[in-house]
Design a protein around this motif. Sequence first.
Motif, PDB file in Angstrom:
ATOM      1  N   SER A  18      24.509 -49.953  23.114  1.00 11.48           N
ATOM      2  CA  SER A  18      24.094 -49.369  24.138  1.00 11.48           C
ATOM      3  C   SER A  18      23.036 -50.333  24.879  1.00 11.48           C
ATOM      4  O   SER A  18      22.604 -51.133  24.551  1.00 11.48           O
ATOM      5  CB  SER A  18      23.201 -47.988  23.932  1.00 11.48           C
ATOM      6  OG  SER A  18      22.619 -47.819  24.962  1.00 11.48           O
ATOM      7  N   GLU A  76      40.925 -42.888  13.702  1.00  8.88           N
ATOM      8  CA  GLU A  76      40.917 -42.333  15.111  1.00  8.88           C
ATOM      9  C   GLU A  76      40.231 -41.330  15.153  1.00  8.88           C
ATOM     10  O   GLU A  76      39.157 -41.137  16.290  1.00  8.88           O
ATOM     11  CB  GLU A  76      42.298 -41.652  15.327  1.00  8.88           C
ATOM     12  CG  GLU A  76      42.636 -41.240  16.807  1.00  8.88           C
ATOM     13  CD  GLU A  76      44.008 -41.297  16.995  1.00  8.88           C
ATOM     14  OE1 GLU A  76      44.287 -40.478  18.032  1.00  8.88           O
ATOM     15  OE2 GLU A  76      45.077 -41.666  16.070  1.00  8.88           O
ATOM     16  N   ILE A 120      32.725 -51.311  13.296  1.00 14.15           N
ATOM     17  CA  ILE A 120      33.805 -50.638  14.600  1.00 14.15           C
ATOM     18  C   ILE A 120      34.600 -51.598  14.361  1.00 14.15           C
ATOM     19  O   ILE A 120      35.861 -50.969  14.742  1.00 14.15           O
ATOM     20  CB  ILE A 120      32.661 -50.336  15.671  1.00 14.15           C
ATOM     21  CG1 ILE A 120      31.725 -49.219  15.366  1.00 14.15           C
ATOM     22  CG2 ILE A 120      33.639 -50.009  16.799  1.00 14.15           C
ATOM     23  CD1 ILE A 120      31.109 -48.780  16.303  1.00 14.15           C
ATOM     24  N   ARG A 141      38.808 -50.785  13.915  1.00 14.62           N
ATOM     25  CA  ARG A 141      39.765 -50.717  15.220  1.00 14.62           C
ATOM     26  C   ARG A 141      41.025 -51.579  14.694  1.00 14.62           C
ATOM     27  O   ARG A 141      41.831 -51.965  15.536  1.00 14.62           O
ATOM     28  CB  ARG A 141      39.057 -51.448  16.496  1.00 14.62           C
ATOM     29  CG  ARG A 141      38.057 -50.277  16.994  1.00 14.62           C
ATOM     30  CD  ARG A 141      37.362 -50.954  18.216  1.00 14.62           C
ATOM     31  NE  ARG A 141      36.706 -49.987  19.074  1.00 14.62           N
ATOM     32  CZ  ARG A 141      35.753 -50.016  20.004  1.00 14.62           C
ATOM     33  NH1 ARG A 141      35.028 -51.312  19.925  1.00 14.62           N
ATOM     34  NH2 ARG A 141      35.090 -48.981  20.682  1.00 14.62           N
ATOM     35  N   GLU A 166      26.602 -38.778  22.627  1.00 18.04           N
ATOM     36  CA  GLU A 166      25.390 -39.466  23.558  1.00 18.04           C
ATOM     37  C   GLU A 166      24.242 -39.939  22.478  1.00 18.04           C
ATOM     38  O   GLU A 166      23.328 -39.175  22.407  1.00 18.04           O
ATOM     39  CB  GLU A 166      24.690 -38.284  24.608  1.00 18.04           C
ATOM     40  CG  GLU A 166      25.862 -38.040  25.410  1.00 18.04           C
ATOM     41  CD  GLU A 166      25.393 -37.100  26.590  1.00 18.04           C
ATOM     42  OE1 GLU A 166      24.672 -37.627  27.698  1.00 18.04           O
ATOM     43  OE2 GLU A 166      25.371 -35.792  26.508  1.00 18.04           O
ATOM     44  N   LEU A 185      36.240 -42.508  15.503  1.00 19.08           N
ATOM     45  CA  LEU A 185      36.121 -43.182  16.600  1.00 19.08           C
ATOM     46  C   LEU A 185      36.305 -42.477  17.886  1.00 19.08           C
ATOM     47  O   LEU A 185      35.476 -42.503  19.080  1.00 19.08           O
ATOM     48  CB  LEU A 185      37.342 -44.552  16.796  1.00 19.08           C
ATOM     49  CG  LEU A 185      37.362 -45.315  15.876  1.00 19.08           C
ATOM     50  CD1 LEU A 185      38.332 -46.404  15.835  1.00 19.08           C
ATOM     51  CD2 LEU A 185      35.842 -46.305  15.809  1.00 19.08           C
ATOM     52  N   ALA A 186      37.174 -41.257  17.926  1.00 22.59           N
ATOM     53  CA  ALA A 186      37.202 -40.501  19.202  1.00 22.59           C
ATOM     54  C   ALA A 186      36.034 -39.944  19.421  1.00 22.59           C
ATOM     55  O   ALA A 186      35.342 -39.646  20.539  1.00 22.59           O
ATOM     56  CB  ALA A 186      38.265 -39.672  19.181  1.00 22.59           C
ATOM     57  N   ARG A 187      35.339 -39.444  18.421  1.00 21.98           N
ATOM     58  CA  ARG A 187      34.023 -38.459  18.357  1.00 21.98           C
ATOM     59  C   ARG A 187      32.876 -39.383  18.856  1.00 21.98           C
ATOM     60  O   ARG A 187      31.892 -38.968  19.633  1.00 21.98           O
ATOM     61  CB  ARG A 187      33.710 -37.897  17.011  1.00 21.98           C
ATOM     62  CG  ARG A 187      32.321 -37.176  16.944  1.00 21.98           C
ATOM     63  CD  ARG A 187      32.721 -35.560  17.922  1.00 21.98           C
ATOM     64  NE  ARG A 187      31.624 -34.870  17.733  1.00 21.98           N
ATOM     65  CZ  ARG A 187      30.801 -34.806  18.984  1.00 21.98           C
ATOM     66  NH1 ARG A 187      30.790 -35.573  19.952  1.00 21.98           N
ATOM     67  NH2 ARG A 187      29.577 -34.102  18.884  1.00 21.98           N
ATOM     68  N   LEU A 188      32.875 -40.788  18.396  1.00 12.30           N
ATOM     69  CA  LEU A 188      31.945 -41.872  18.869  1.00 12.30           C
ATOM     70  C   LEU A 188      31.924 -41.856  20.380  1.00 12.30           C
ATOM     71  O   LEU A 188      30.791 -41.991  20.755  1.00 12.30           O
ATOM     72  CB  LEU A 188      32.156 -43.318  18.274  1.00 12.30           C
ATOM     73  CG  LEU A 188      31.546 -43.362  16.981  1.00 12.30           C
ATOM     74  CD1 LEU A 188      31.808 -44.989  16.506  1.00 12.30           C
ATOM     75  CD2 LEU A 188      30.070 -43.106  16.791  1.00 12.30           C
ATOM     76  N   GLN A 189      33.162 -41.622  20.911  1.00 14.08           N
ATOM     77  CA  GLN A 189      33.176 -41.973  22.555  1.00 14.08           C
ATOM     78  C   GLN A 189      32.428 -40.642  23.204  1.00 14.08           C
ATOM     79  O   GLN A 189      32.012 -40.926  24.263  1.00 14.08           O
ATOM     80  CB  GLN A 189      34.784 -41.882  22.837  1.00 14.08           C
ATOM     81  CG  GLN A 189      35.454 -43.090  22.410  1.00 14.08           C
ATOM     82  CD  GLN A 189      35.030 -44.476  23.035  1.00 14.08           C
ATOM     83  OE1 GLN A 189      34.314 -44.470  23.926  1.00 14.08           O
ATOM     84  NE2 GLN A 189      35.350 -45.569  22.353  1.00 14.08           N
ATOM     85  N   THR A 190      32.213 -39.708  22.509  1.00  8.56           N
ATOM     86  CA  THR A 190      31.797 -38.381  23.061  1.00  8.56           C
ATOM     87  C   THR A 190      30.145 -38.107  22.783  1.00  8.56           C
ATOM     88  O   THR A 190      29.788 -37.367  23.391  1.00  8.56           O
ATOM     89  CB  THR A 190      32.667 -37.082  22.823  1.00  8.56           C
ATOM     90  OG1 THR A 190      32.537 -36.746  21.342  1.00  8.56           O
ATOM     91  CG2 THR A 190      34.161 -37.230  23.165  1.00  8.56           C
ATOM     92  N   LEU A 219      28.281 -46.858  18.668  1.00 10.15           N
ATOM     93  CA  LEU A 219      28.784 -47.678  19.825  1.00 10.15           C
ATOM     94  C   LEU A 219      27.540 -48.560  20.327  1.00 10.15           C
ATOM     95  O   LEU A 219      26.304 -47.880  20.478  1.00 10.15           O
ATOM     96  CB  LEU A 219      29.565 -47.044  20.847  1.00 10.15           C
ATOM     97  CG  LEU A 219      30.919 -46.384  20.539  1.00 10.15           C
ATOM     98  CD1 LEU A 219      31.602 -45.602  21.544  1.00 10.15           C
ATOM     99  CD2 LEU A 219      31.984 -47.443  20.069  1.00 10.15           C
TER     100      LEU A 219
END
Length: 468
Positions: A226, A157, A144, A148, A167, A160-165, A224
């Motif tokens: 946790s 992008e 990651i 970046r 769970e 990384l955007a999908r990673l943010q959503t 990401l």
Amino acid sequence: MDRIAGLAEPTLRLGVTGLSRSGKTVFITALVHNLLHGGRLPLFEPQKTGRLRHAYLEPQPDDAVPRFQYEDHVAALVKERVWPESTRAISEMRLTVDYDAGSFMNRLFSGGRLSLDIVDYPGEWLLDLPLLGKDFEAFSREAIELARLPIRAKLAEPFLARLQTIEADKAASESDARELATLFTDYLRACRADELALSTLPPGRFLMPGDLEGSPALTFSPLLPSDGSLARDSLRAMMGRRYEAYKSHVVRPFFREHITRLDRQIVLIDAMQAMNAGADAVVDLERALTGLMECFRQGRFNAMTGLFSRKIDRLLIAATKADHIHHESHERLEAIVKRLVDKASQRASYHGAEVATLVMAAVRATREGTVQQNGHALPVISGVPIAGETIGDETFDGQTRTAIFPGDLPPDPDAIFTRGKDGEPAHPIRFVRFRPPAVETTANGAALSLPHIRLDRAMQFLLGDRLV
């Protein structure tokens, strides 16, 4: 046991690797073709002194490894004048050389015969070996961080955007795992495009999956971090298990069955492609080369310990496509290569391996000349650009020979790390891909060996001492 058998039937296992489009297939084809056809090899001592009697192909010893399709690649180069398909998986071939042995021991044990086992494999797979020392969290963190970086962020992008959503600590979903793996693979594939020419792209099998495509061992991605607990049924736990499966079933067997059995290694690099893409690509190439070279089991062969294990005792780092620049720039290109692998080379030498760098073209596709421009002689190269190649507004048809001034390399190797104005390369090379040359024939129509630049020097370093 390999070494014990080797006393009666001497063999040398040569590993050939490099990152995508560095010329691995062409190198092997040219090396074998020149040995089989008595090529022009003035710096290859056994050929120069007339001690090389005969070279011939034999069945390879490893029945479970695909054979390197030498005949198909020669046909592509000589008959069709197209470059052969790139390396997509591991392959192997055996070439046996009969020669007049110069030493008593060689005459006693080998009778002047050496079997050369050439192992061709993608450099991207080798870059997976450092993963063996990292757990899933370390892999995720480093992957990651790379994604970046400014040169990669736009490409990464969607991933990384999908990673943010996602769970990741909730119950695992196969559809989420497949989606993330696809987005991650798409990002890696985009990094490898010519205009970026990035090199550090593990896991390597994501780009060259072969028969593993779609398997759980290739259906994972970094996540990401946790602070929560790791539930056994979570997506994070599933990704971690699949990452460990990738190491166990893909990376470790490759290292154990192939890399640990090598005696010599050549690493081919396309430094000019990276320079054309800019300083970020050069930094990425340096990172990849350092990681790649640290993977080899290096050390000088010992007559006692070497009976039971192999270590790479000679390592050659060769910049390919020397025929794409004028010979006046070759010395500068070699200085750049030495700069790129300086730290890794020092480490290899410390462990006993002899390391060398070289600028070469296994198959020379151009000729050199000069043109007059504004009263000055300008060094140029001439050849037939591949159909569709462009310079400015000109698009080539694949048939017309043209002369090109490729540009000058910087005298200071450190300058390749300098960023140009508005992100453009500070020292671009006018890079055009040329068709393979028309191979000369004898009076009776027999094809002569493929022309090259310093292939004989590479052969002398890698093979010369074993043919004495």
